[in-house]
Design an enzyme around this catalytic site. Structure first.
Site: not given
Ligand code: UD1
Length: 424
Positions: A22-23, A93, A117, A122-126, A308, A330, A400
């Protein structure tokens, strides 16, 4: 709403086949936006999340032929819009992954901000930091984020990620693949799904090196050509079935598994006394007639122990001899399943990001909730060994991310029933 009824099923024995990841498939589908004259993607699991991504691609102008099982043929005769549908993006997401390809291909992208969630904010700042470094102007307004590339398109840059975010690495890697010049992503995520995405992009003509390490180099190209790609097996589904064998003290042969991708799960199961061996046909997981003991787990970005698999592993740890601890690093709120396991008599205590799991617990069937996708899988595992019946609601989370879950569980001897409801 539909529910699962799970009963104590005794040891699970037999063979199970793991679906495409899936991922891995979600970012690959998003990246298909870049394919000139289309692409063919194989081993695509039939999942709700995949349906959502297909819906988003359709709304952007994709023509998708899904007439052959497990295969998608995607063509973008025209990009109709560079705004992703609000409704669909809100459902998942990972929809935010269309931002990078839309931005690099059309010079502009407008996508609904994915909400938090149950497992954390789960921010998107990065992701946005990466787009800005590539020269985009990023506007966050109301519930949308809009990114606009400079005249002449995105420009390669050095980007350091403060945390090795999987999604941010993917979004930036896709965007940079058609930027001018060279991009370096430092402290990049190293997950196998990143490697699969890079392989897919490279088959289309991208020039990406270092995927699977913490330093990825992307030399931008102007065009992408058609390609065919087969998605890697789902290591999290594999881990879930390994745990189904372990928790029920059964004996399973698991097909379509990449041993390297599941090393931390294998290592921890072995520490507990489960026999895990790779054979010619697949992975053998043997847990019958063995004293199983406790272990401690700390989730980390790959190649560390996957977050996960934390909740399914915790369900297993309630059944072994001795107490175990689990530290989640994480996500900040990924212990929602603890209250549900405790409803079944697990008696787990949490202190911040640490959970203490007493072993040797006789779990009791109860009414529980699948609080998120993997927590839902943990509830099924617990239900397989609990006395009586476990009723799991909100199973849309499980659907899902697990293809044909009920059929696969039944195929190895589980007593599990999906109760439909007219509303579902
Ligand atoms: C992906 C996986 C999810 C898995 C996760 C961690 C998919 C579709 N989903 O989610 O199943 O649990 O990796 O292995 O591939 N973060 C920030 N800023 C950002 C982005 C992330 O602070 O811009 C933080 C998140 O809040 C979290 C951590 O980084 O605490 C890990 O998130 P991330 O690796 O981005 O996970 P996803 O890509 O959302």
């Amino acid at each position: 709403m539909a529910k699962f009824l799970v009963q104590n099923s005794g040891p699970l024995n037999g063979e199970v086949y793991i679906s495409g990841s899936k991922n891995a498939v979600l970012p690959i589908l998003a990246a298909s936006i870049l394919a000139e004259d289309g692409c063919v993607i194989d081993d695509v699991p039939a999942l709700r999340d995949v349906q959502v991504m297909k819906g988003i691609l359709n709304s952007l102008g994709a023509e998708i032929d899904d007439s052959r099982e497990g295969m998608l043929e995607i063509r973008f005769p025209d990009i109709l819009t560079n705004e992703a549908d609000y409704e669909l993006v809100g459902k998942m997401r990972a929809s935010f992954l269309v931002m990078g390809p839309l931005l690099t291909k059309t010079g502009r992208a407008k996508v609904h901000i994915p909400g938090g969630c149950s497992i954390g904010a789960r921010p998107i700042d990065l992701h946005l930091k990466g787009f800005k470094a590539l020269g985009a102007k990023v506007i966050e307004k109301d519930s949308y984020v809009e990114a606009i590339a400079p005249a002449g398109g995105l420009k390669g840059a050095g980007i350091y990620l403060d945390f090795p975010s999987v999604g941010a690495t993917e979004n930036i890697m896709i965007a940079a693949s058609m930027a001018s010049g060279t991009t370096y992503i430092e402290n990049a995520a190293e997950e196998p799904e990143i490697v699969d995405l890079a392989n897919f992009l490279n088959k289309m003509g991208a020039r990406i090196k270092g995927a699977g390490t913490d330093n990825i180099k992307i030399e931008g190209v102007r065009t992408m050509h058609p390609c065919e790609h087969c998605v890697i097996p789902d290591r999290i589904e594999a881990g879930t079935f390994m745990l189904a064998g372990a928790i029920t003290r059964g004996e399973l042969l698991i097909h379509n598994i990449v041993p390297d991708h599941i090393r931390p799960i294998t290592a921890k199961l072995r520490e507990c006394g489960v026999m895990v061996e790779m054979g010619d046909e697949g992975m053998y997981v043997i847990a019958d007639r063995r004293p199983l003991t406790s272990t401690n787990i700390k989730t980390l970005p790959y190649p560390g122990f996957p977050t996960d698999i934390q909740s399914p592993f915790m369900a297993f740890l309630t059944t072994v001899k001795g107490s175990s601890s689990v530290i989640e690093t994480v996500f900040e709120n990924r212990f929602m399943h603890v209250a549900e396991l405790n409803r079944m008599g697990a008696n787990i205590r949490t202190e911040g990001n640490r959970a203490l799991i007493p072993g040797d617990t006789d779990l009791e069937g109860a009414q529980v909730i699948a609080t998120d996708l993997r927590a839902g899988a943990a509830m099924v595992l617990a239900g397989l060994v609990a006395r009586g019946t476990t009723e799991i609601s909100e199973i849309y989370h499980i659907e899902r991310g697990y293809e044909k879950f009920v059929d696969k569980c039944k195929g190895i001897g589980a007593t599990i029933l999906r109760i439909d409801d007219q509303e579902d």
